[in-house]
Each structure stands twice: as structure tokens, then as C-alpha cells.
Design an enzyme around this catalytic site. Structure first.
Site, PDB file in Angstrom:
ATOM      1  CD  GLU A   1      -2.900  -1.155   0.097  1.00 34.25           C
ATOM      2  OE1 GLU A   1      -3.213  -0.065  -0.429  1.00 34.25           O
ATOM      3  OE2 GLU A   1      -3.376  -2.250  -0.261  1.00 34.25           O
TER       4      GLU A   1
ATOM      5  CE  LYS B   1     -12.072  -1.476  -4.048  1.00 34.60           C
ATOM      6  NZ  LYS B   1     -11.594  -2.149  -5.275  1.00 34.60           N
TER       7      LYS B   1
ATOM      8  CB  SER C   1     -11.590   5.536   0.057  1.00 37.44           C
ATOM      9  OG  SER C   1     -11.028   4.415  -0.567  1.00 37.44           O
TER      10      SER C   1
ATOM     11  CD  GLU D   1      -4.078   4.396   4.156  1.00 41.39           C
ATOM     12  OE1 GLU D   1      -4.310   3.362   3.509  1.00 41.39           O
ATOM     13  OE2 GLU D   1      -4.143   5.520   3.641  1.00 41.39           O
TER      14      GLU D   1
END
EC number: 2.7.1.-
Length: 127
Positions: A33, A100, A104, A74
């Protein structure tokens, strides 16, 4: 510590095994990531700046909580994205997109509030 069986399906048998799996997860997120690595870099810079200007105990508590919240957001975002991608098997699904996007958004909101707290902590040292 190298995990002996990466295909484990049952519960962890010990605290050491649980910690080993968790550390593998941290390593995996760090390697896969990009944004997590950016957050690590920013955290190092913030800690360095805090050391240079001698933050108070309460200021350090605020900074550490913010850094921790950012890393946790995160990690959850990464987990949700991977599970969602697996569930939809590479095909577009509106509900997967919503999940998703919400994950986010959690990261974005955490970042916004972290920056605000950082400004409150550091501003009076510079102005």
C-alpha cells in the site's frame, strides 16, 4: 519470525502466533500500500519535528493518537478493499464500490482530522 503454514484456517494457538500473523499483516500493508508508506514517512517527519520543538506530554499524546488512528484507518481500508475485490471476483458491483468508497472516506476523514489536530498542536510553536 516466519510463519510455518500460510494456509492456516483454524484459530491461532498462542499469543506468539497471533502476534506473528499481525506483524505479517503490517509488513504486507507496508509493502503493498503506497499510501500507508506515505503515512509512515509523514509520521517520521512529524515525530522528528515534535522532538525538535520539544512538545509537551499532552501534545505527544495527541500526535501519537492521530498517527495510530491514521495507521488503523489505512489497515481497515486495505482489508475492506481486498475482501471486496475477492468477493466480486474482478467484476464491477455497485455495493462493492460503495463499500470501498466508504472505507476510503474513513481514511480521508481520519487524515483531515489528523491534520487539524496537528495544526493545533504545532501552530503555537511556530506563530
Amino acid at each position: 519470525m516466519v510463519l510455518k503454514d500460510k494456509r492456516q484456517t483454524e484459530k491461532n494457538r498462542s499469543l506468539i502466533q497471533s502476534i506473528a500473523h499481525a506483524m505479517y499483516g503490517v509488513k504486507d500493508i507496508f509493502l503493498r500500500e503506497r499510501n500507508f508508506r506515505y503515512h509512515c514517512l509523514i509520521a517520521v517527519l512529524v515525530v522528528g519535528c515534535g522532538l525538535a520543538i520539544h512538545l509537551s506530554l499532552m501534545e505527544w499524546i495527541a500526535i501519537v493518537v492521530c498517527i495510530g488512528a491514521m495507521f488503523v484507518a489505512e489497515a481497515f481500508n486495505s482489508a475492506i478493499e481486498r475482501l471486496a475485490d475477492f468477493a466480486c471476483n474482478g467484476k464491477y458491483q455497485f455495493l462493492v464500490k460503495q463499500a470501498k468508497d466508504a472505507a476510503s472516506a474513513a481514511v480521508l476523514l481520519t487524515a483531515v482530522f489528523t491534520v487539524l489536530i496537528g495544526l493545533l498542536v504545532f501552530a503555537h510553536h511556530f506563530f
